[in-house]
Design a protein around this motif. Structure first.
Motif, PDB file in Angstrom:
ATOM      1  N   ASP A  74       0.796  -1.258  -0.076  1.00 16.59           N
ATOM      2  CA  ASP A  74       0.042   0.048   0.000  1.00 16.59           C
ATOM      3  C   ASP A  74       0.885   1.352  -0.089  1.00 16.59           C
ATOM      4  N   PHE A  75       2.012   1.193   0.694  1.00 17.34           N
ATOM      5  CA  PHE A  75       3.087   2.473   1.139  1.00 17.34           C
ATOM      6  C   PHE A  75       3.967   2.567  -0.171  1.00 17.34           C
ATOM      7  N   ARG A  76       3.863   1.542  -1.049  1.00 21.69           N
ATOM      8  CA  ARG A  76       4.949   1.524  -2.205  1.00 21.69           C
ATOM      9  C   ARG A  76       6.438   1.572  -1.521  1.00 21.69           C
ATOM     10  N   CYS A  77       6.705   0.872  -0.288  1.00 21.80           N
ATOM     11  CA  CYS A  77       8.057   1.006   0.160  1.00 21.80           C
ATOM     12  C   CYS A  77       8.483  -0.689   0.536  1.00 21.80           C
ATOM     13  N   CYS A  78       9.748  -0.518   0.936  1.00 28.90           N
ATOM     14  CA  CYS A  78      10.510  -1.951   1.044  1.00 28.90           C
ATOM     15  C   CYS A  78      11.554  -1.697   2.163  1.00 28.90           C
ATOM     16  N   GLY A  79      11.247  -2.667   3.221  1.00 31.42           N
ATOM     17  CA  GLY A  79      12.050  -2.589   4.327  1.00 31.42           C
ATOM     18  C   GLY A  79      11.925  -1.442   5.336  1.00 31.42           C
ATOM     19  N   VAL A  80      12.549  -1.316   6.339  1.00 32.61           N
ATOM     20  CA  VAL A  80      12.709  -0.430   7.329  1.00 32.61           C
ATOM     21  C   VAL A  80      13.263   0.906   6.924  1.00 32.61           C
ATOM     22  N   SER A  81      14.591   0.800   6.838  1.00 31.25           N
ATOM     23  CA  SER A  81      15.349   1.833   6.003  1.00 31.25           C
ATOM     24  C   SER A  81      15.293   1.825   4.868  1.00 31.25           C
ATOM     25  N   ASN A  82      15.447   0.712   4.248  1.00 31.35           N
ATOM     26  CA  ASN A  82      15.544   0.579   2.679  1.00 31.35           C
ATOM     27  C   ASN A  82      15.571  -0.957   2.255  1.00 31.35           C
ATOM     28  N   TYR A  83      15.559  -1.459   1.104  1.00 34.49           N
ATOM     29  CA  TYR A  83      15.086  -2.855   0.820  1.00 34.49           C
ATOM     30  C   TYR A  83      16.381  -3.757   1.181  1.00 34.49           C
ATOM     31  N   THR A  84      17.510  -3.338   1.502  1.00 40.92           N
ATOM     32  CA  THR A  84      18.795  -3.930   1.992  1.00 40.92           C
ATOM     33  C   THR A  84      18.243  -4.618   3.551  1.00 40.92           C
ATOM     34  N   ASP A  85      17.452  -4.068   4.100  1.00 49.44           N
ATOM     35  CA  ASP A  85      17.139  -4.617   5.447  1.00 49.44           C
ATOM     36  C   ASP A  85      16.837  -5.961   5.311  1.00 49.44           C
ATOM     37  N   TRP A  86      16.194  -6.495   4.252  1.00 51.71           N
ATOM     38  CA  TRP A  86      15.546  -7.888   3.753  1.00 51.71           C
ATOM     39  C   TRP A  86      16.786  -8.782   3.515  1.00 51.71           C
ATOM     40  N   PHE A  87      18.143  -8.179   3.235  1.00 52.92           N
ATOM     41  CA  PHE A  87      19.102  -8.884   2.827  1.00 52.92           C
ATOM     42  C   PHE A  87      19.513  -9.917   4.154  1.00 52.92           C
ATOM     43  N   GLU A  88      19.678  -9.205   5.105  1.00 51.39           N
ATOM     44  CA  GLU A  88      19.916  -9.877   6.462  1.00 51.39           C
ATOM     45  C   GLU A  88      18.748 -10.942   6.911  1.00 51.39           C
ATOM     46  N   VAL A  89      17.565 -10.734   6.504  1.00 54.03           N
ATOM     47  CA  VAL A  89      16.540 -11.604   7.112  1.00 54.03           C
ATOM     48  C   VAL A  89      16.680 -13.153   6.174  1.00 54.03           C
ATOM     49  N   TYR A  90      17.047 -13.008   4.913  1.00 50.72           N
ATOM     50  CA  TYR A  90      16.902 -14.047   3.927  1.00 50.72           C
ATOM     51  C   TYR A  90      18.542 -14.487   3.851  1.00 50.72           C
ATOM     52  N   ASN A  91      19.552 -13.693   4.228  1.00 48.64           N
ATOM     53  CA  ASN A  91      21.062 -14.246   3.981  1.00 48.64           C
ATOM     54  C   ASN A  91      21.247 -14.239   2.340  1.00 48.64           C
ATOM     55  N   ALA A  92      20.551 -13.196   1.504  1.00 52.05           N
ATOM     56  CA  ALA A  92      20.887 -13.472   0.130  1.00 52.05           C
ATOM     57  C   ALA A  92      20.011 -12.182  -0.315  1.00 52.05           C
ATOM     58  N   THR A  93      20.237 -11.929  -1.607  1.00 48.85           N
ATOM     59  CA  THR A  93      19.951 -10.698  -2.269  1.00 48.85           C
ATOM     60  C   THR A  93      18.477 -11.031  -2.567  1.00 48.85           C
ATOM     61  N   ARG A  94      17.462 -10.812  -1.753  1.00 50.92           N
ATOM     62  CA  ARG A  94      16.289 -10.817  -2.185  1.00 50.92           C
ATOM     63  C   ARG A  94      15.347 -10.193  -1.422  1.00 50.92           C
ATOM     64  N   VAL A  95      14.216  -9.951  -1.644  1.00 49.08           N
ATOM     65  CA  VAL A  95      13.106  -9.213  -0.906  1.00 49.08           C
ATOM     66  C   VAL A  95      11.734 -10.208  -0.897  1.00 49.08           C
ATOM     67  N   PRO A  96      10.916  -9.933  -0.181  1.00 48.08           N
ATOM     68  CA  PRO A  96       9.554 -10.418  -0.206  1.00 48.08           C
ATOM     69  C   PRO A  96       8.765  -9.781  -1.587  1.00 48.08           C
ATOM     70  N   ASP A  97       8.110 -10.858  -1.900  1.00 44.60           N
ATOM     71  CA  ASP A  97       7.480 -10.380  -3.213  1.00 44.60           C
ATOM     72  C   ASP A  97       6.405  -9.134  -3.061  1.00 44.60           C
ATOM     73  N   SER A  98       6.009  -8.551  -1.852  1.00 46.41           N
ATOM     74  CA  SER A  98       5.145  -7.310  -1.759  1.00 46.41           C
ATOM     75  C   SER A  98       6.243  -6.024  -1.945  1.00 46.41           C
ATOM     76  N   CYS A  99       7.427  -6.143  -1.970  1.00 42.11           N
ATOM     77  CA  CYS A  99       8.540  -5.213  -2.195  1.00 42.11           C
ATOM     78  C   CYS A  99       8.330  -4.750  -3.874  1.00 42.11           C
ATOM     79  N   CYS A 100       7.672  -5.761  -4.628  1.00 42.56           N
ATOM     80  CA  CYS A 100       7.969  -5.578  -6.199  1.00 42.56           C
ATOM     81  C   CYS A 100       7.122  -4.598  -6.625  1.00 42.56           C
TER      82      CYS A 100
END
Length: 201
Positions: free
Chosen positions: A107-133
């Motif tokens: 809804d807010f067209r955003c990704c992660g708390v600070s930016n999309y790289t926050d998700w890299f630590e969660v997945y231990n990979a260069t990826r984000v949830p599909d809701s970030c697309c």
């Protein structure tokens, strides 16, 4: 910013007041665990209300004094806590948190708390949830960063809250009022049942 912190503080006062009222009038009728008699609804409300009041008070002082240190402390604490929550995304028993992040990011067209790289630590990979697309599709979170939202969710949601502060405040106060009224009616009904049982016995 001051108004938001003031509402937060007032909400804490309300929770604390209900907790004290419960403790004074109802005793330990709402003890949640027989092993821990001090773990009652009243005590939980008192602790929660005190904590919320303290955070709101510090925020109000920071806003009045325009003390960047106090405001940044609250800001950093909130961001750190949200980043910890990201690690629970998609895990069993955390459907609410997972859905909340998915809805916010979509809804807010955003990704992660600070930016999309926050998700890299969660997945231990260069990826984000599909809701970030930018355009949702299965496994789109595995594609290149150019296909993801770049805006930070924390700042985006904070700006939205500041722009809609009055509506959010009115909604919060109405919700609190309805809950307090519901609690009052339940307590009244409980007292009437106890009196009737005493009278009949």
């Amino acid at each position: 910013m001051f108004a938001f912190n003031l509402l937060f503080w007032l909400g804490g006062c309300g929770i604390l007041g209900v907790g004290i009222w419960l403790a004074a009038t109802q005793g330990n009728f709402a003890t949640l665990s027989s092993s821990f008699p001090s773990l009652s609804a009243a005590n939980l409300l008192i602790v929660t209300g005190t904590f919320v009041m303290a955070i709101g008070f510090v925020g109000c002082i920071g806003a009045i004094k325009e003390n960047k240190c106090l405001l940044l402390t609250i800001d950093r604490y909130a961001q750190r806590d949200l980043k910890k929550g990201l690690h629970l995304y998609g895990t069993p028993g955390n459907v609410g948190l997972t859905n909340a992040w998915s809805i916010i990011q979509t809804d807010f067209r955003c990704c992660g708390v600070s930016n999309y790289t926050d998700w890299f630590e969660v997945y231990n990979a260069t990826r984000v949830p599909d809701s970030c697309c930018l355009e949702f599709s299965d496994s789109c979170g595995l594609h290149a960063p150019g296909t993801w939202w770049k805006a930070p969710c924390y700042e985006t949601v904070k700006m939205w809250l500041q722009e809609n502060l009055l509506a959010v405040g009115i909604f919060g106060l109405c919700t609190a009022l309805v809950q307090i009224l519901g609690l009052t009616f339940a307590m009244t009904m409980y007292c009437q049942v106890v009196k009737a049982d005493t009278y009949c016995a």
